[in-house]
Write a protein that holds these residues in place. Structure first.
Motif, PDB file in Angstrom:
ATOM      1  N   GLN A 146       0.810  -1.209   0.000  1.00  0.00           N
ATOM      2  CA  GLN A 146       0.000   0.000   0.000  1.00  0.00           C
ATOM      3  C   GLN A 146       0.848   1.266   0.000  1.00  0.00           C
ATOM      4  O   GLN A 146       0.629   2.185  -0.794  1.00  0.00           O
ATOM      5  N   ASP A 147       1.860   1.323   0.873  1.00  0.00           N
ATOM      6  CA  ASP A 147       2.633   2.552   1.044  1.00  0.00           C
ATOM      7  C   ASP A 147       3.755   2.706   0.020  1.00  0.00           C
ATOM      8  O   ASP A 147       4.066   3.820  -0.401  1.00  0.00           O
ATOM      9  N   VAL A 148       4.380   1.596  -0.371  1.00  0.00           N
ATOM     10  CA  VAL A 148       5.523   1.660  -1.283  1.00  0.00           C
ATOM     11  C   VAL A 148       5.100   1.456  -2.733  1.00  0.00           C
ATOM     12  O   VAL A 148       5.550   2.181  -3.628  1.00  0.00           O
ATOM     13  N   LEU A 149       4.213   0.499  -2.968  1.00  0.00           N
ATOM     14  CA  LEU A 149       3.823   0.166  -4.339  1.00  0.00           C
ATOM     15  C   LEU A 149       2.500   0.788  -4.748  1.00  0.00           C
ATOM     16  O   LEU A 149       2.039   0.578  -5.880  1.00  0.00           O
ATOM     17  N   GLY A 150       1.874   1.538  -3.853  1.00  0.00           N
ATOM     18  CA  GLY A 150       0.704   2.332  -4.205  1.00  0.00           C
ATOM     19  C   GLY A 150      -0.556   1.544  -4.498  1.00  0.00           C
ATOM     20  O   GLY A 150      -1.400   1.984  -5.296  1.00  0.00           O
ATOM     21  N   SER A 151      -0.741   0.401  -3.864  1.00  0.00           N
ATOM     22  CA  SER A 151      -1.944  -0.393  -4.105  1.00  0.00           C
ATOM     23  C   SER A 151      -3.110   0.151  -3.280  1.00  0.00           C
ATOM     24  O   SER A 151      -2.941   0.958  -2.371  1.00  0.00           O
TER      25      SER A 151
ATOM     26  N   PRO B 182       8.011  -2.675  -9.641  1.00  0.00           N
ATOM     27  CA  PRO B 182       7.527  -1.358 -10.075  1.00  0.00           C
ATOM     28  C   PRO B 182       6.071  -1.115  -9.711  1.00  0.00           C
ATOM     29  O   PRO B 182       5.610   0.026  -9.741  1.00  0.00           O
ATOM     30  N   GLY B 183       5.351  -2.179  -9.391  1.00  0.00           N
ATOM     31  CA  GLY B 183       3.932  -2.020  -9.078  1.00  0.00           C
ATOM     32  C   GLY B 183       3.435  -3.146  -8.205  1.00  0.00           C
ATOM     33  O   GLY B 183       4.170  -4.082  -7.863  1.00  0.00           O
ATOM     34  N   ALA B 184       2.154  -3.067  -7.846  1.00  0.00           N
ATOM     35  CA  ALA B 184       1.587  -3.974  -6.861  1.00  0.00           C
ATOM     36  C   ALA B 184       1.605  -5.429  -7.315  1.00  0.00           C
ATOM     37  O   ALA B 184       1.943  -6.328  -6.539  1.00  0.00           O
ATOM     38  N   TRP B 185       1.249  -5.705  -8.581  1.00  0.00           N
ATOM     39  CA  TRP B 185       1.135  -7.087  -9.016  1.00  0.00           C
ATOM     40  C   TRP B 185       2.485  -7.778  -9.084  1.00  0.00           C
ATOM     41  O   TRP B 185       2.591  -8.980  -8.807  1.00  0.00           O
ATOM     42  N   VAL B 186       3.526  -7.061  -9.425  1.00  0.00           N
ATOM     43  CA  VAL B 186       4.870  -7.650  -9.388  1.00  0.00           C
ATOM     44  C   VAL B 186       5.273  -7.917  -7.943  1.00  0.00           C
ATOM     45  O   VAL B 186       5.900  -8.937  -7.628  1.00  0.00           O
TER      46      VAL B 186
END
Length: 407
Positions: free
Chosen positions: A241-246, A300-304
């Protein structure tokens, strides 16, 4: 020892691992509700949470002394109901001192429970002559998923802790007591650790001393594995949530994915050990876990990021069961003592992991913090030969059966 008795013993111990997974998950996944019920401040909460693994370590050390005179199965028979009753006490109280007593009882009894369960698992695997430890820990993972699901139901329907816990205890406590009638200790067959009376007492016998220098590599592997595990359980949602912006909802997925892949990896892990040997399985698990942390750190993102936590489940899941099994092989004449001492490092890793990642995340950044447990898990590669005691003795990559195949 008959084939039927061994199969019954294996099933009964699997049930015990499952019950423990349910009870532990019900406690840790309802921590916010426990905090609200008792009005515990954010500053005081870590002290309560830290007390549980500390007391569990005390319970594990005490169990080493107790099983010198009493069979591990007898310890497990009474420790498991105590864990369930302590869980019920957490839900039933309304004063902070009552919570402290309940958590104290939970910690001491869960230490005795964890130690005695794994003692029985190691001894039963020795009787089988092939790897079955991962299957027991798969039952624990399945119980954890079931317990977390029940906790979600309780939170979703705004059920009180007592209402959430009571039906579970009513069902599982008698089931655990009935199942305990079929626990099997290898010592009953081999007589290696002294004769046993009908009342469950053990006569003192010659015991191989546990050399801590020999056990130390396994202790480090156990500690590092639980540092990795506690990193996932405590930081995966926040990291996503905080780092990958989910979103908040998506942030709950990594731990669920981790639990599912842990279950799947343990369900098939014994086949891997039988086919390739424990050293190969441990090395593969370490590499997978290290790769998982690396993917999480650079995602780079939530799913990765979710993919990274999924790899972590597949990698870390084999380390703890194989560490217990290796301790039993290294000290066949004192496996109970070796398991009890090794089990303490379960709680050391649990205590160290979350604060370590949190402190590094605040002082540095959370991406960098993920590299520290990655390095620790990869250190397991250095100690992988410590898992080869049985293979070195007989040659090749497979465990040599010592008894008839009982399925």
């Amino acid at each position: 020892m008959t084939d039927v008795r061994m199969r019954h013993g294996r099933s009964a111990l699997g049930l015990s691992f499952f019950v423990q997974g349910v009870s532990f998950a019900l406690l840790v996944t309802r921590i916010p509700a426990i905090q609200d019920r008792y009005g515990i401040s954010d500053g005081l909460l870590p002290l309560f949470l830290a007390a549980v693994p500390v007391l569990a370590g005390v319970g594990s050390v005490a169990t080493e002394k107790v099983v010198a005179r009493v069979r591990p199965g007898l310890v497990l028979r009474w420790a498991q109901p105590l864990v369930l009753l302590a869980l019920l006490g957490v839900g039933a109280g309304d004063a902070v001192w009552q919570l402290a007593v309940a958590l104290g009882a939970f910690g001491l009894s869960v230490g005795a429970l964890d130690a005695s369960m794994n003692m029985l698992g190691v001894s039963l695997q020795r009787s089988y002559g092939r790897s079955i430890m991962l299957g027991f820990h798969a039952a624990f993972s399945l119980g954890g998923i079931a317990g977390a699901s029940l906790a979600w139901v309780g939170a979703h329907w705004h059920l009180s802790l007592l209402v959430s816990y009571l039906p579970v205890v009513v069902v599982l406590l008698p089931a655990a007591l009935v199942g305990s009638r079929w626990y099997v200790d290898a010592g009953e067959e081999e007589g290696a650790e002294g004769a046993e009376g009908a009342d469950g007492e053990r006569a003192a016998g010659d015991r191989t001393p546990v050399a801590f220098r020999v056990l130390l590599p396994l202790c480090l592997v156990m500690c590092f594995a639980y540092i990795g595990d506690s990193t996932v359980s405590n930081w995966s949602a926040k990291y996503l949530q905080d780092v990958l912006g989910s979103s908040e909802e998506l942030a709950t997925v990594p731990y669920n994915a981790y639990m599912v892949t842990t279950l799947l990896g343990r369900a098939v892990g014994d086949l891997g050990v039988r086919r390739f040997g424990s050293v190969v399985v441990v090395r593969s698990g370490s590499v997978l876990a290290g790769a998982g942390f690396a993917v999480v750190a650079v995602a780079p993102g939530a799913w990765v990021g979710i993919l990274g936590f999924t790899l972590l489940g597949l990698g870390l899941c084999v380390l703890v069961p194989q560490t217990f099994a290796a301790a039993g092989r290294l000290f066949p004449g004192a496996s109970d003592a070796a398991v009890a001492r090794l089990n303490v490092f379960n709680y050391v890793g649990f205590l160290v992991g979350s604060p370590l990642v949190g402190a590094l995340g605040e002082a540095w950044n959370y991406r960098g913090a993920m590299l520290v447990p990655m390095v620790m898990v990869l250190v397991t590669l250095v100690y992988a030969r410590s898992f080869a005691a049985e293979e070195d003795r007989y040659g090749g990559g497979h465990e040599r059966p010592r008894t008839v195949d009982v399925g």
